[in-house]
Design a protein around this motif. Structure first.
Motif, PDB file in Angstrom:
ATOM      1  N   ARG A 236       0.832  -1.194   0.000  1.00  0.00           N
ATOM      2  CA  ARG A 236       0.000   0.000   0.000  1.00  0.00           C
ATOM      3  C   ARG A 236       0.862   1.237   0.000  1.00  0.00           C
ATOM      4  N   VAL A 237       0.378   2.284  -0.660  1.00  0.00           N
ATOM      5  CA  VAL A 237       1.032   3.573  -0.530  1.00  0.00           C
ATOM      6  C   VAL A 237       0.024   4.536   0.092  1.00  0.00           C
ATOM      7  N   LEU A 238       0.382   5.095   1.243  1.00  0.00           N
ATOM      8  CA  LEU A 238      -0.476   6.084   1.905  1.00  0.00           C
ATOM      9  C   LEU A 238       0.033   7.469   1.570  1.00  0.00           C
ATOM     10  N   ARG A 239      -0.900   8.405   1.432  1.00  0.00           N
ATOM     11  CA  ARG A 239      -0.500   9.773   1.138  1.00  0.00           C
ATOM     12  C   ARG A 239      -0.967  10.737   2.219  1.00  0.00           C
ATOM     13  N   ASP A 240      -0.451  11.947   2.116  1.00  0.00           N
ATOM     14  CA  ASP A 240      -0.945  13.098   2.873  1.00  0.00           C
ATOM     15  C   ASP A 240      -1.129  12.795   4.365  1.00  0.00           C
ATOM     16  N   ALA A 241      -2.355  13.055   4.879  1.00  0.00           N
ATOM     17  CA  ALA A 241      -2.578  12.943   6.323  1.00  0.00           C
ATOM     18  C   ALA A 241      -2.315  11.519   6.833  1.00  0.00           C
ATOM     19  N   ALA A 242      -2.774  10.517   6.082  1.00  0.00           N
ATOM     20  CA  ALA A 242      -2.565   9.125   6.505  1.00  0.00           C
ATOM     21  C   ALA A 242      -1.072   8.811   6.565  1.00  0.00           C
ATOM     22  N   ALA A 243      -0.316   9.294   5.580  1.00  0.00           N
ATOM     23  CA  ALA A 243       1.138   9.080   5.561  1.00  0.00           C
ATOM     24  C   ALA A 243       1.784   9.757   6.763  1.00  0.00           C
ATOM     25  N   ARG A 244       1.350  10.984   7.024  1.00  0.00           N
ATOM     26  CA  ARG A 244       1.947  11.731   8.148  1.00  0.00           C
ATOM     27  C   ARG A 244       1.668  11.034   9.481  1.00  0.00           C
ATOM     28  N   ARG A 245       0.461  10.477   9.609  1.00  0.00           N
ATOM     29  CA  ARG A 245       0.079   9.793  10.844  1.00  0.00           C
ATOM     30  C   ARG A 245       1.003   8.595  11.096  1.00  0.00           C
ATOM     31  N   VAL A 246       1.241   7.806  10.052  1.00  0.00           N
ATOM     32  CA  VAL A 246       2.107   6.623  10.195  1.00  0.00           C
ATOM     33  C   VAL A 246       3.551   7.037  10.453  1.00  0.00           C
ATOM     34  N   LEU A 247       4.011   8.053   9.725  1.00  0.00           N
ATOM     35  CA  LEU A 247       5.395   8.506   9.910  1.00  0.00           C
ATOM     36  C   LEU A 247       5.599   9.061  11.309  1.00  0.00           C
ATOM     37  N   ASP A 248       4.590   9.796  11.800  1.00  0.00           N
ATOM     38  CA  ASP A 248       4.647  10.337  13.147  1.00  0.00           C
ATOM     39  C   ASP A 248       4.738   9.191  14.169  1.00  0.00           C
ATOM     40  N   ALA A 249       3.927   8.164  13.959  1.00  0.00           N
ATOM     41  CA  ALA A 249       3.939   7.004  14.866  1.00  0.00           C
ATOM     42  C   ALA A 249       5.286   6.275  14.814  1.00  0.00           C
ATOM     43  N   ALA A 250       5.990   6.416  13.676  1.00  0.00           N
ATOM     44  CA  ALA A 250       7.293   5.767  13.522  1.00  0.00           C
ATOM     45  C   ALA A 250       8.433   6.701  13.939  1.00  0.00           C
ATOM     46  N   ALA A 251       8.062   7.899  14.457  1.00  0.00           N
ATOM     47  CA  ALA A 251       9.049   8.922  14.827  1.00  0.00           C
ATOM     48  C   ALA A 251       9.913   9.335  13.642  1.00  0.00           C
ATOM     49  N   LEU A 252       9.286   9.367  12.452  1.00  0.00           N
ATOM     50  CA  LEU A 252       9.993   9.815  11.249  1.00  0.00           C
ATOM     51  C   LEU A 252       9.412  11.158  10.808  1.00  0.00           C
ATOM     52  N   PRO A 253      10.231  11.972  10.119  1.00  0.00           N
ATOM     53  CA  PRO A 253       9.718  13.266   9.660  1.00  0.00           C
ATOM     54  C   PRO A 253       8.616  13.101   8.614  1.00  0.00           C
ATOM     55  N   PRO A 254       7.734  14.088   8.485  1.00  0.00           N
ATOM     56  CA  PRO A 254       6.625  13.973   7.531  1.00  0.00           C
ATOM     57  C   PRO A 254       7.109  13.924   6.085  1.00  0.00           C
ATOM     58  N   ALA A 255       6.320  13.250   5.230  1.00  0.00           N
ATOM     59  CA  ALA A 255       6.610  13.206   3.794  1.00  0.00           C
ATOM     60  C   ALA A 255       5.265  13.059   3.104  1.00  0.00           C
ATOM     61  N   TYR A 256       5.233  13.260   1.796  1.00  0.00           N
ATOM     62  CA  TYR A 256       3.927  13.255   1.140  1.00  0.00           C
ATOM     63  C   TYR A 256       3.334  11.860   1.026  1.00  0.00           C
ATOM     64  N   ALA A 257       4.196  10.823   1.024  1.00  0.00           N
ATOM     65  CA  ALA A 257       3.658   9.467   0.917  1.00  0.00           C
ATOM     66  C   ALA A 257       4.583   8.466   1.595  1.00  0.00           C
TER      67      ALA A 257
END
Ligand code: ADP
Length: 331
Positions: A236-257
């Protein structure tokens, strides 16, 4: 070393290979990975000297091969189905090119022994191809291709005709055989597992063009775009808000996807993502889930076996950063 520069191959008005540049260092295995019809076989055939170039160049060790016919290139070809001579024994198949070159019989016998040993088929000399399994036939085909010590071996989906179990087993063998023989190889395949199993470097091809190339793990970690990520086996490729939510949970900086493997989200009481289990399926290694995750939507996740997770349960998830890829560049 093989160097392709701006190689274009046309069939009439259709461009099958479009401005492709690739480098392959001695002793390395490069996989060209792309969907059916993307032009990879045409590219392989061009390297073999079987398709004329519309423009561009193919060089070996700095020498342009334009004027060198197929049989003088010192390259060997191996196809999907091996294409052994059915009426010749294994030993005769392997010896075929050596005999054509009028190699002395004692030398041929020694080389056949050495090659059958290399591919793990010692003692198979007198068998006919019809009595071999698919995997054994592919090994013989490989031994035959290696017999004349090609400076480059060209492999067209060498494992795709085999069933899954055999493919996995032979992939490991093939890789160690190629490395043991120090062979430089160019492989084309539509199967990312085959590419990962065999190659050191990867070039992703789409619509006649190479869209990404690099070391396997590099391409794997940083696919250039969504389509490439999905083609590399991300679920799966998540974008935008969904991507940011997962990246945040992974302690990674935001990205578009962000591209996720099916096992990127793991049930863990300490995990920062809340989710509700939608479905659960037990496999031999773990439980595969589909969950509705807060701020993310419906995604795959996994739980350890014996964890007793059932549809409707509320769970917490952590993100396994080794199972995701951040798509940094906005298209
Ligand atoms: P792949 O190996 O990635 O499946 P190919 O290199 O076989 O792709 O084909 C690339 C494109 O060129 C396709 O659109 C295919 O239909 C076309 N093509 C391949 N071979 C020929 C040919 N001999 N004549 C005309 N078109 C061809």
């Amino acid at each position: 070393m093989l160097a392709l520069r701006d190689v274009t191959v046309r069939y009439g008005d259709a461009t099958a290979v479009d401005d492709v540049s690739l480098d392959l260092a001695s002793g390395q295995v490069l996989a060209v990975l792309g969907p059916s019809g993307c032009g990879k076989s045409t590219l392989l055939r061009a390297v073999a000297g079987l398709e004329p170039l519309e423009s561009g160049s193919i060089c070996w060790d700095g020498e342009d091969l334009a004027g060198t016919p197929t049989h003088k290139r010192g390259f060997a070809l191996m196809f999907q189905d091996g294409q052994l001579f059915a009426h010749l024994t294994v030993a005769r198949n392997v010896a075929y090119a050596l005999r054509l070159r009028r190699t002395p019989a004692a030398r041929v016998a020694a080389r056949v022994r050495e090659l059958l040993d290399l591919v793990g088929l010692s003692g198979y000399d007198d068998r006919l191809p019809g009595t071999l399994s698919g995997g054994e036939r592919q090994r013989v085909a490989l031994a035959r291709a290696l017999a004349v010590e090609p400076r480059l071996i060209l492999l067209d989906e060498p494992l795709s005709a085999l069933d899954a179990t055999l493919r996995e087993r032979l992939a490991g063998d093939l890789r160690s055989i190629l490395h043991a023989a120090g062979t430089t190889a160019l492989l084309v395949t539509h199967d990312h597992e085959e590419a990962f199993a065999l190659a050191d470097r990867l070039a992703v091809m789409r619509g006649g063009r190479v869209v990404q190339q690099g070391a396997i793990d590099e391409v794997w970690r940083e696919p250039v775009d969504e389509e490439t990520a999905l083609f590399l086996g991300y679920a799966r490729v998540l974008r935008d808000a969904a991507a940011r939510r997962v990246l945040d949970a992974a302690a990674l900086p935001p990205a578009y996807a962000v591209a996720l493997r099916r096992s990127a989200l793991v049930v863990d009481d300490e995990g920062p993502l809340r989710a509700v289990v939608e479905s659960a399926r037990v496999t031999p290694e773990l439980v595969r889930l589909v969950v509705g995750a807060e701020g993310v939507g419906s995604v795959d996740a996994v739980a350890p076996l014996g964890g007793r997770v059932a549809p409707g349960d509320e769970v917490s998830l952590r993100v396994d950063v080794t199972r995701l890829a951040v798509l940094a560049i906005t298209p």
